[in-house]
Each structure stands twice: as C-alpha cells, then as structure tokens.
Design a protein around this motif. Structure first.
Motif, PDB file in Angstrom:
ATOM      1  N   ILE A   7       7.009   5.355  -0.383  1.00 30.54           N
ATOM      2  CA  ILE A   7       5.622   5.309   0.101  1.00 30.54           C
ATOM      3  C   ILE A   7       5.316   3.940   0.705  1.00 30.54           C
ATOM      4  O   ILE A   7       4.738   3.830   1.794  1.00 30.54           O
ATOM      5  N   GLU A   8       5.712   2.884   0.005  1.00 27.07           N
ATOM      6  CA  GLU A   8       5.459   1.523   0.477  1.00 27.07           C
ATOM      7  C   GLU A   8       6.239   1.218   1.757  1.00 27.07           C
ATOM      8  O   GLU A   8       5.749   0.504   2.642  1.00 27.07           O
ATOM      9  N   LYS A   9       7.447   1.776   1.868  1.00 31.22           N
ATOM     10  CA  LYS A   9       8.298   1.527   3.033  1.00 31.22           C
ATOM     11  C   LYS A   9       7.644   2.024   4.322  1.00 31.22           C
ATOM     12  O   LYS A   9       7.816   1.410   5.393  1.00 31.22           O
ATOM     13  N   TYR A  10       6.869   3.096   4.229  1.00 30.63           N
ATOM     14  CA  TYR A  10       6.307   3.713   5.429  1.00 30.63           C
ATOM     15  C   TYR A  10       4.786   3.607   5.553  1.00 30.63           C
ATOM     16  O   TYR A  10       4.198   4.226   6.436  1.00 30.63           O
ATOM     17  N   GLU A  11       4.162   2.800   4.697  1.00 31.43           N
ATOM     18  CA  GLU A  11       2.700   2.744   4.722  1.00 31.43           C
ATOM     19  C   GLU A  11       2.156   2.137   6.027  1.00 31.43           C
ATOM     20  O   GLU A  11       1.017   2.399   6.419  1.00 31.43           O
ATOM     21  N   LYS A  12       2.958   1.341   6.717  1.00 30.07           N
ATOM     22  CA  LYS A  12       2.514   0.749   7.991  1.00 30.07           C
ATOM     23  C   LYS A  12       3.118   1.470   9.201  1.00 30.07           C
ATOM     24  O   LYS A  12       2.978   1.013  10.334  1.00 30.07           O
ATOM     25  N   HIS A  13       3.786   2.587   8.974  1.00 28.82           N
ATOM     26  CA  HIS A  13       4.420   3.319  10.074  1.00 28.82           C
ATOM     27  C   HIS A  13       3.331   3.830  11.026  1.00 28.82           C
ATOM     28  O   HIS A  13       2.298   4.347  10.587  1.00 28.82           O
ATOM     29  N   PRO A  14       3.525   3.704  12.355  1.00 27.87           N
ATOM     30  CA  PRO A  14       2.501   4.124  13.329  1.00 27.87           C
ATOM     31  C   PRO A  14       2.014   5.561  13.134  1.00 27.87           C
ATOM     32  O   PRO A  14       0.825   5.845  13.260  1.00 27.87           O
ATOM     33  N   GLN A  15       2.940   6.486  12.819  1.00 29.54           N
ATOM     34  CA  GLN A  15       2.546   7.884  12.643  1.00 29.54           C
ATOM     35  C   GLN A  15       1.627   8.050  11.435  1.00 29.54           C
ATOM     36  O   GLN A  15       0.679   8.826  11.474  1.00 29.54           O
ATOM     37  N   CYS A  16       1.909   7.297  10.389  1.00 31.70           N
ATOM     38  CA  CYS A  16       1.072   7.361   9.180  1.00 31.70           C
ATOM     39  C   CYS A  16      -0.318   6.801   9.464  1.00 31.70           C
ATOM     40  O   CYS A  16      -1.323   7.351   8.991  1.00 31.70           O
ATOM     41  N   LEU A  17      -0.382   5.737  10.216  1.00 28.20           N
ATOM     42  CA  LEU A  17      -1.669   5.110  10.527  1.00 28.20           C
ATOM     43  C   LEU A  17      -2.481   5.948  11.515  1.00 28.20           C
ATOM     44  O   LEU A  17      -3.693   6.131  11.343  1.00 28.20           O
ATOM     45  N   ASN A  65      -3.132   9.739   9.868  1.00 25.95           N
ATOM     46  CA  ASN A  65      -3.593   9.808   8.481  1.00 25.95           C
ATOM     47  C   ASN A  65      -2.616  10.596   7.608  1.00 25.95           C
ATOM     48  O   ASN A  65      -2.991  11.524   6.889  1.00 25.95           O
ATOM     49  N   ARG A  66      -1.348  10.216   7.697  1.00 19.90           N
ATOM     50  CA  ARG A  66      -0.324  10.863   6.865  1.00 19.90           C
ATOM     51  C   ARG A  66       0.227   9.859   5.872  1.00 19.90           C
ATOM     52  O   ARG A  66       0.275   8.657   6.131  1.00 19.90           O
ATOM     53  N   LEU A  67       0.662  10.366   4.741  1.00 19.53           N
ATOM     54  CA  LEU A  67       1.286   9.493   3.754  1.00 19.53           C
ATOM     55  C   LEU A  67       2.698   9.117   4.203  1.00 19.53           C
ATOM     56  O   LEU A  67       3.140   7.989   4.009  1.00 19.53           O
ATOM     57  N   LEU A  68       3.393  10.102   4.862  1.00 19.45           N
ATOM     58  CA  LEU A  68       4.772   9.876   5.293  1.00 19.45           C
ATOM     59  C   LEU A  68       4.993  10.428   6.704  1.00 19.45           C
ATOM     60  O   LEU A  68       4.410  11.452   7.072  1.00 19.45           O
ATOM     61  N   PRO A  69       5.860   9.796   7.501  1.00 17.94           N
ATOM     62  CA  PRO A  69       6.119  10.237   8.882  1.00 17.94           C
ATOM     63  C   PRO A  69       7.216  11.286   8.947  1.00 17.94           C
ATOM     64  O   PRO A  69       8.252  11.093   9.595  1.00 17.94           O
TER      65      PRO A  69
END
Length: 419
Positions: free
Chosen positions: A303-313, A316-320
């Motif tokens: 979760i922490e690894k992808y929290e700044k991923h563009p798709q998540c931001l 509004n997804r938890l994971l891409p």
C-alpha cells in the motif's frame, strides 16, 4: 414434446332433446386428456352406429351428417399438422384453442431470456457484476445455437421446455461445445433461473428442473506454498509491469480479496479495527458479503509503495491494478521467470490466502471464512480438505502426546484382544 391423438364421434343419451333425438359430440383425446365438443347435430338413437362412430344407412340425412363428421375429423387433423409444422406445443388446451380459433399468448423462451438479460445489463454495477452479466449472455448464445442446430428453430414456447429438453441441452453443451462438467452445470443453472422465473410467474404449470440431476464436481484448488510465496517476495524485477503484477498478486495472497474487490478499493476502505491496527473493510462484489481483513506487514508495504502512484492519485484507487486479462497474462510470464510450476491466475492468490497464509498457520476456519466473505462455512471447508501438511502437523502433536502417555505404561503389561 411428443403427443398421441385420437378422434371419436358419439351420441350423448344424458342430453337427449324433448323430441327424443340425441346430440352428437366429437371427442378428441390428446395424451390421455379429453376435449369434448358438441357438433350441433342430432340423431335418432336407432340410426347411430356406435362402433363406427357415424350414422347408419344411405338416406340423404345420413349422407349429410356423415359428411359433416368427415369435415370435422379432417379439420382436427389439419390443425394437428399445422401445429407440428409450426413447432407448436400440442396438448389438450393448446389444441382446443387452435381448433376453435381462440388466440392464446405464446410466451417464447428466447424472448424471455433476452428480456431478462436486458434488465440485468441495466443493473450492472448495482445488483450484478459485468462478469455475471456476460455469463448469462454466453448462456443465451448457447441456447440459441442449441435450438438452431438441434431443432432447426429460432425460438420455442416455454411450455415445450421439459426434462428431455434440459437433458438434450446438457448433452449439447458437453458434446458440441466441449464444455467440462462444471461449466455445463453452470450454464444449465443460468438457463434454469429463466425457467424458474417462468414457473413462479405462473407461465408454466410445473418446474421441469425438479428431476434434473446435474451436479458440480469438486475440483482441486491450486495455491502457492510457503516456498513459492517467498520466491515471489524476494525476486527483483527490472521490468516495472512485472514488478507491479507481482505486488498486486501478493496483495491478494495476504488479503484474500478477489480481483474485482482489489480493483474497487479506495483509501476509504482502510479503517482502524477493534485492535487499534489498520484493517481493510469492504464488501465482496460477487456476494455482497462484508469482508474485514487485518492488514499484514506485506500488505502495508505494498500500500505504501503505491500511495503516490499517478493512477492512485488521479482515480482515487488504493492500488494501480491492471485489467484482469492483463494480470493473468503477465502472471504466466511471472511463473516462468520464478520457475513456479503452476499456471498462475489472479484467483490463485485468494486460494493461497485461505490455505498457506491462514489455515496452515493455525487461523481458525471460522475467522478465515469471515475474512473471505463466505456466506457458508462449507465453502471455506473446501480449502481445509487440501491441507495435508496441516493434518500431518496436528497428528504429530497427537502422536507425541500418545508416546508420552504410553511410555509410562509398564512394558511387561500385556493386552488381550477378545471379540
């Protein structure tokens, strides 16, 4: 689908007219059920030939009445022929309606099935998943092909769907469409839902599925063992898409969530549980069952690894997570690189959570069932059946207890075995 018809003309003494003449009736019997119709003709009892079912003699009256009887008999046979040629269901009621020109609303199987799927499509995302809708569309397609290939028709009255029709459809799916047993049963069950709705609506008199014996066979569930999980955890991927696919798969391995449920996750699904730790709180799309899962260290790291991923931001997804089709395609590539001799699909991660991650490590089956969002404990028990390792470990504990207990027994003690 088959029928047997007979025609008889007779006089009814119980309804004699005041002048003593007897009315002539036509009796048409279809599959044991009688249709009795007055032909509006009368005759003297002495002039009627009961065995031949017509008038005696050569008079003008005899000729006219017997000619009328032949016309009525021919009309009945012409009606039967027309109904056969037009794939009409033939029973006492439908035949009588056709013979007398009474219009009966015929409810057609494919029309009803298409209407069902249209309504289901409108509820996708609220009541049904897109995958459920697609399964019913596939079942409809198979049904249309079955009617065309086996009956040379495009549609059929729902009243003609009987157990013989169902068994023929079952055979068609297995033989012509090469479906395995479980796929066949699932298609038949989807088809059965349409028929049961017709029964509950009062459009058919009985449910033809009461005598259908199809049964889903239990299949061996594939899952990763501890060594294979560790191989995935420790493997470094220079290709970003494979690194992402590995992470999404492991996320499911340590949460038990199905693909669509991972896809639907947002940050709002992360809550603080009763133990003060982070949990995932969601509802399974397939069953709408609540599912609450404590977040394990591996899960939190992903979760922490992808929290700044563009798709998540942006979305509004938890994971891409990628599409399910791409995930499964890349998982096969992943298995080859990691030398895992199993055909990986995303759903195997859910099996892995149930077996290797939880049950094997002593998590009670009731807790596993709740986290998986199962409505019935028996569904979860399928996973418990494959855990030979867990059975072995439990029996080793029992074996140790017995060894400790019986080592104290005097070795000189002898047992007698009597029946």
């Amino acid at each position: 689908m088959k029928h047997k018809m007979s025609i008889l003309f007779y006089v009814k003494s119980s309804k004699a007219a005041k002048n003593g003449l007897l009315p002539i009736y036509q009796r048409i019997t279809i599959n044991g059920t009688r249709i009795e119709l007055s032909i509006s003709r009368f005759v003297e009892k002495s002039k009627w030939n009961t065995a031949a079912g017509k008038m005696k003699g050569n008079s003008e009256e005899t000729r006219l009445i017997n000619s009328h009887l032949d016309i009525l008999r021919n009309k009945a046979y012409e009606t039967e022929k027309w109904m056969i040629n037009n794939n009409q269901e033939i029973n006492a009621q439908t035949f009588k309606n056709k013979l007398l020109g009474i219009e009966e609303k015929t409810r057609k199987l494919i029309v009803i099935f298409e209407d069902h799927n249209k309504k289901m499509n409108e509820l996708v995302g609220r009541e049904f998943s897109i995958n459920t809708f697609k399964k019913y569309e596939t079942t409809l397609s198979h049904t249309k092909e079955f009617l065309k290939n086996c009956y040379s028709i495009n549609d059929i009255s729902i009243k003609q769907v009987d157990i013989a029709f169902i068994n023929d459809f079952d055979y068609y799916l297995r033989n012509s469409k090469n479906c395995n047993n479980n796929s066949t049963i699932k298609y038949i069950r989807n088809f059965g839902k349409i028929i049961k709705q017709c029964y509950f609506n009062g459009w058919i008199d009985k449910d033809p599925f009461l005598n259908y014996k199809g049964k889903v066979r239990e299949v061996e569930r594939v899952y990763l063992d501890q060594e294979e999980i560790e191989t995935l955890l420790n493997k470094e991927f220079k290709i970003k898409r494979l690194d992402l696919v590995r992470d999404m798969f492991l996320f499911s391995c340590f949460t038990g969530l199905a693909y669509i449920d991972v896809f639907n996750l947002t940050k709002s699904h992360i809550i603080i549980g009763i133990d003060g730790e982070k949990w995932i709180s969601t509802h399974r799309q397939k069953t709408e069952s609540a599912s609450k899962i404590p977040i394990l260290p591996v899960t939190q790291s992903i979760i922490e690894k992808y929290e700044k991923h563009p798709q998540c931001l942006n979305e509004n997804r938890l994971l891409p997570i990628l599409s399910n089709q791409k995930m499964n395609a890349y998982l096969k590539e992943l298995a080859d690189i990691c030398e895992i001799p199993k055909e990986l699909t995303f759903h195997i991660a859910r099996h892995t959570f149930a077996t290797t991650v939880t049950l094997t490590n002593g998590v009670p089956i009731e807790s596993v069932s709740k986290m998986l969002g199962h409505k019935n404990l028996r569904t979860t028990q399928h996973y418990a059946k494959v855990l030979d390792k867990k059975v072995s470990e439990d029996m080793m504990v029992l074996r140790a207890k017995f060894e400790y207990k019986y080592n104290k027994i005097d070795k000189s003690l002898k047992y007698s075995h009597k029946i």
